[in-house]
Scaffold this active site. Structure first.
Site, short mmCIF file in Angstrom:
data_model
loop_
_atom_site.label_atom_id
_atom_site.label_comp_id
_atom_site.label_asym_id
_atom_site.label_seq_id
_atom_site.Cartn_x
_atom_site.Cartn_y
_atom_site.Cartn_z
CG ASP A 258 22.01 52.51 21.23
OD1 ASP A 258 22.15 52.22 20.02
OD2 ASP A 258 21.43 51.76 22.04
C1 NOJ Z 1 20.41 50.07 18.92
C2 NOJ Z 1 20.82 49.09 19.97
O1 NOJ Z 1 20.35 49.50 21.21
C3 NOJ Z 1 22.33 48.90 20.03
O2 NOJ Z 1 22.60 47.86 20.93
C4 NOJ Z 1 22.87 48.60 18.66
O3 NOJ Z 1 24.26 48.37 18.73
C5 NOJ Z 1 22.53 49.74 17.73
N1 NOJ Z 1 21.09 49.88 17.66
C6 NOJ Z 1 23.07 49.54 16.33
O4 NOJ Z 1 22.40 48.52 15.72
#
Ligand code: NOJ
Length: 735
Positions: A258
């Site tokens: 993530d």
């Molecule tokens: C953080 C989020 O938790 C995740 O779900 C997302 O894909 C990423 N940011 C990118 O935006």
């Protein structure tokens, strides 16, 4: 048989709605097998230098490319573009806003869900995006959890079924899916630091199950979450990535962090992390990360801390994922820019996708209450309708005025955060109702939630009063109306309880419509005698007004079911968002209805609940079993059931037949668990045969000593019903 004569042109849509949209693509036009993909990837990667191999796993930095995440190109392989997200292409114009994940759960409709995935995939591909950051498959453990709306509810079997369809659908359009977030990321509070502690049985049976299904469906990437799991950051966890995903599940794709969830170079890569996102060169990122890959990784290989073989493996996994979904052939150029969404804004990729959105919107409306059969609306007696509440209208400031849905004005079609996307247009509930009636029906409205006197007056003067209210939530980097991602409480927003009571006090035919991210507390008005109907459309996306009108006017006979339990009292839920830095899932496998069943707590509306405009009778439940031998795979069928469902009412409908299994005591399972469901169209007065298959895994428990799925010997009970509490047929079988 339709209930209500309608304008010409609607018929075509209705036949689609009532039977579910026709066959969604089941076989990918683009996908190839992992074996073929690996053969191609190994060949390409074998010609690369160490640095080139490292590059494909290295993010090029946050806000450094046209997409939310970008990797560095290597010979014969482009830099990849990754973008959110689960509801549509984030921050892009002229793309669709689909129903939210939680509505996929509420529809209990595999076909529409797969089609949603395929259509969404088409939009990503058309705009040249390689990797979709979705679907999300965390569990609705805590009702206040901010991102519950991105997922599919409280039951791992339901979440798995939805995940599987979405992975098939999205990848069939030639786009890599990212199944997320591995694992235990069920609340937003302290998400960067929280340690989620759970036992091995709970991990496998509840939280990992959807990832099993996603891997079986061929998901080409998996995102490890921000949080720690049992003491180790998920993106640093050898147990989660190497042992479980890659050894145990035989996952062939790549693990991506993530955003800023990488915490080390050597340990991360050696533990199975293949790609780091977004690859910030600055060490000032959210979680204190830095450029973990790039030169740091080549140096680590040169020092001997990471083997070159492992780097070859990570590059091969990433390249194989790209080949697997067919991105090597005629992939459209990138026609999208996340940071300036006006670039390529004119490229309209919506095709006919609104049909799916309307159909799944209608199919996911849950009818909670319908006294005196007030619904469907009868146009000859309901001549004056009042529509009350800001949730029935548009944002007065205009469409898409809140980046990442960071404010909550007008009707709620999605939650906020990275899972949100722009609306290409909006059919509001007021528009949907207005468009549906003829000139003989008068509609009055107010969007003022605070002027109770005027709401009451409008309501008093109508034959039927519709009152709209909402409850919103989202991701923690945005605070809306003081809610920091997770909801502060489960009560309705913007004076909702008072507005409902004011309307109900004034009109004895009050219909309450709630757009919500999850369960709410209805105690303030649930017993009001004038509330005749409660309609629960969840988060239906751009076609919200049309799909609602389809149900209100009987063009679609409601079949949506709650993908979560709504408790009588908020203290009845087993768990809540915790402020602690260590959150132990002490309830184990007893989340949602499993907890209510075990403790014999009667909910207000149970999991799987939903009314229809007709009635169904079930009969002749039978089960056949196979001999359970070592030769059977987890995905092989071990028991098959059949039964008949008769539509005993006057209108055609879709019944959601739900199958719950009671295990032998030695399996140490909750009182019952959903292990099958089927949406079946039954004409009025007719009967349909329904078949339900249960795989070896469906009938297994996770044996923590043997570290494998085991089928307990003994007697099983199969309960088949209309909801989790309204069981209509029951039989036993022995394995
Ligand atoms: C953080 C989020 O938790 C995740 O779900 C997302 O894909 C990423 N940011 C990118 O935006």
């Amino acid at each position: 048989m339709r209930l209500f004569a309608s304008a010409t042109g609607l018929l075509a849509i209705l036949s689609v709605l009532n039977t579910s949209v026709g066959a969604a693509p089941t076989k990918s036009g683009f996908e190839i097998s992992w074996e073929e993909a690996y053969a191609k990837a190994e060949k390409l990667v074998s010609g690369w230098t160490l640095e080139q191999k490292v590059n494909v796993g290295t993010g090029s930095g946050n806000e450094q490319g046209p997409c939310e995440g970008n990797t560095i190109a290597s010979p014969g392989f482009p830099g990849l573009c990754m973008n959110d997200g689960p509801t549509g292409l984030r921050r892009a114009y002229n793309t669709s806003q689909f129903v939210a994940g939680i509505n996929c759960g509420a529809s209990f409709d595999r076909e529409l869900t797969r089609q949603r995935g395929a259509y969404m995939g088409e939009e990503f591909r058309d705009k040249g995006v390689n990797v979709m950051l979705g679907p999300g498959m965390n569990m609705l453990r805590v009702p206040r959890g901010g991102r519950n709306w991105e997922y599919a509810g409280e039951d791992p079997y339901l979440v798995s079924a939805i995940a599987e369809e979405l992975v098939h659908g999205i990848q069939s359009a030639g786009v890599v899916t990212t199944s997320k977030h591995l694992i235990g990321n069920e609340q937003e509070e302290n998400r960067y630091t929280v340690d989620t502690v759970m036992d091995d049985k709970t991990l496998h049976e509840m939280y990992l199950l959807p990832f099993y299904h996603a891997v079986e469906a061929g998901t080409a990437s998996i995102m490890c979450g921000y949080n720690k799991v049992n003491g180790t950051y998920a993106c640093d966890s050898d147990h989660l990535m190497n042992t479980i995903l890659k050894d145990h599940l035989d996952f062939k794709g790549f693990v991506m962090s993530d955003w800023w969830a990488t915490h080390s170079t050597v340990n991360g890569v050696n533990s199975g992390l293949d790609m780091t996102m977004p690859g910030d060169a600055n060490a000032d990122s959210v979680t204190g990360g830095g450029l973990w890959y790039g030169k740091n990784l080549t140096d680590a290989v040169e020092r001997g801390d990471v083997s070159e073989e492992r780097v070859t493996d990570l590059a091969t996994r990433i390249v194989a994922a790209w080949y697997k979904v067919g991105e090597d052939k005629d992939y459209p150029d990138l026609r999208f820019n996340y940071f300036d969404s006006n670039v390529h804004a004119d490229l309209n990729v919506q095709r006919n996708h609104k049909e799916n959105i309307r159909a799944q919107g209608a199919a996911s409306v849950v009818l909670l209450k319908n006294e005196d059969n007030i619904l469907p609306l009868k146009q000859d007696s309901a001549k004056k309708l009042a529509v009350i509440g800001s949730d029935a209208g548009a944002d007065p400031e205009g469409l898409n005025k809140c980046p990442d849905a960071n404010c909550s004005r007008g009707t709620l079609t999605q939650g906020w955060g990275s899972g949100s996307c722009y609306l290409p247009y909006l059919v509001t509930p007021l528009d949907g109702i207005t468009n549906r009636v003829d000139d003989s029906v008068e509609i009055t409205h107010t969007f003022d939630d605070w002027n109770l006197e005027s709401a009451g007056k409008l309501a008093a003067d109508a034959d039927i009063a519709f009152v709209f209210a909402k409850s919103d939530s989202g991701e923690m980097y945005i605070v809306v109306d003081d809610n920091p991602g997770d909801r502060n409480n489960l009560t309705l927003w913007y004076n909702g309880d008072n507005l409902i009571n004011a309307v109900a006090d004034a009109n004895e035919n009050t219909v309450v419509v709630i757009h919500s991210v999850g369960p709410i507390d209805m105690n303030a008005w649930i017993d009001h005698p004038n509330i005749k109907a409660i309609v629960w459309p969840g988060l239906p996306g751009q076609e919200t007004g049309n799909s609602l009108a389809d149900v209100l006017f009987g063009d679609y006979n409601p079949s949506g079911r709650l993908p979560y339990t709504i408790a009588k009292n908020i203290d009845d839920y087993v768990a809540d968002v915790s402020p602690e830095l260590e959150v132990e899932y002490t309830e184990g496998v007893y989340i949602g209805y499993r907890h209510f069943d075990k403790n014999e707590i009667t909910p207000l509306y149970e999991f799987g609940y939903g009314l229809a405009y007709t009635t169904y009778e079930y009969s002749k439940l039978k089960v056949k079993t196979k001999k359970n031998s070592d030769g059977l795979k987890l995905t092989d069928t071990l028991a098959s059931a059949s039964l008949f469902v008769e539509n005993t009412g006057d209108v055609d409908g879709n019944e959601i037949v739900q199958a719950y299994i009671v295990y032998p005591e030695s399996a140490d399972q909750p009182p019952k668990q959903l292990r099958g469901f089927e949406k079946v169209f039954v004409e009025a007065g007719k009967k349909q045969k329904v078949n339900l298959d249960f795989t070896v895994r469906d009938l297994s428990y996770w044996d923590v000593v043997q570290q494998k799925w085991v089928v307990a010997s003994g007697e099983y009970t199969l309960l088949v019903g209309h909801t989790s509490l309204d069981i209509r047929q029951e039989t036993t079988f022995t394995l």
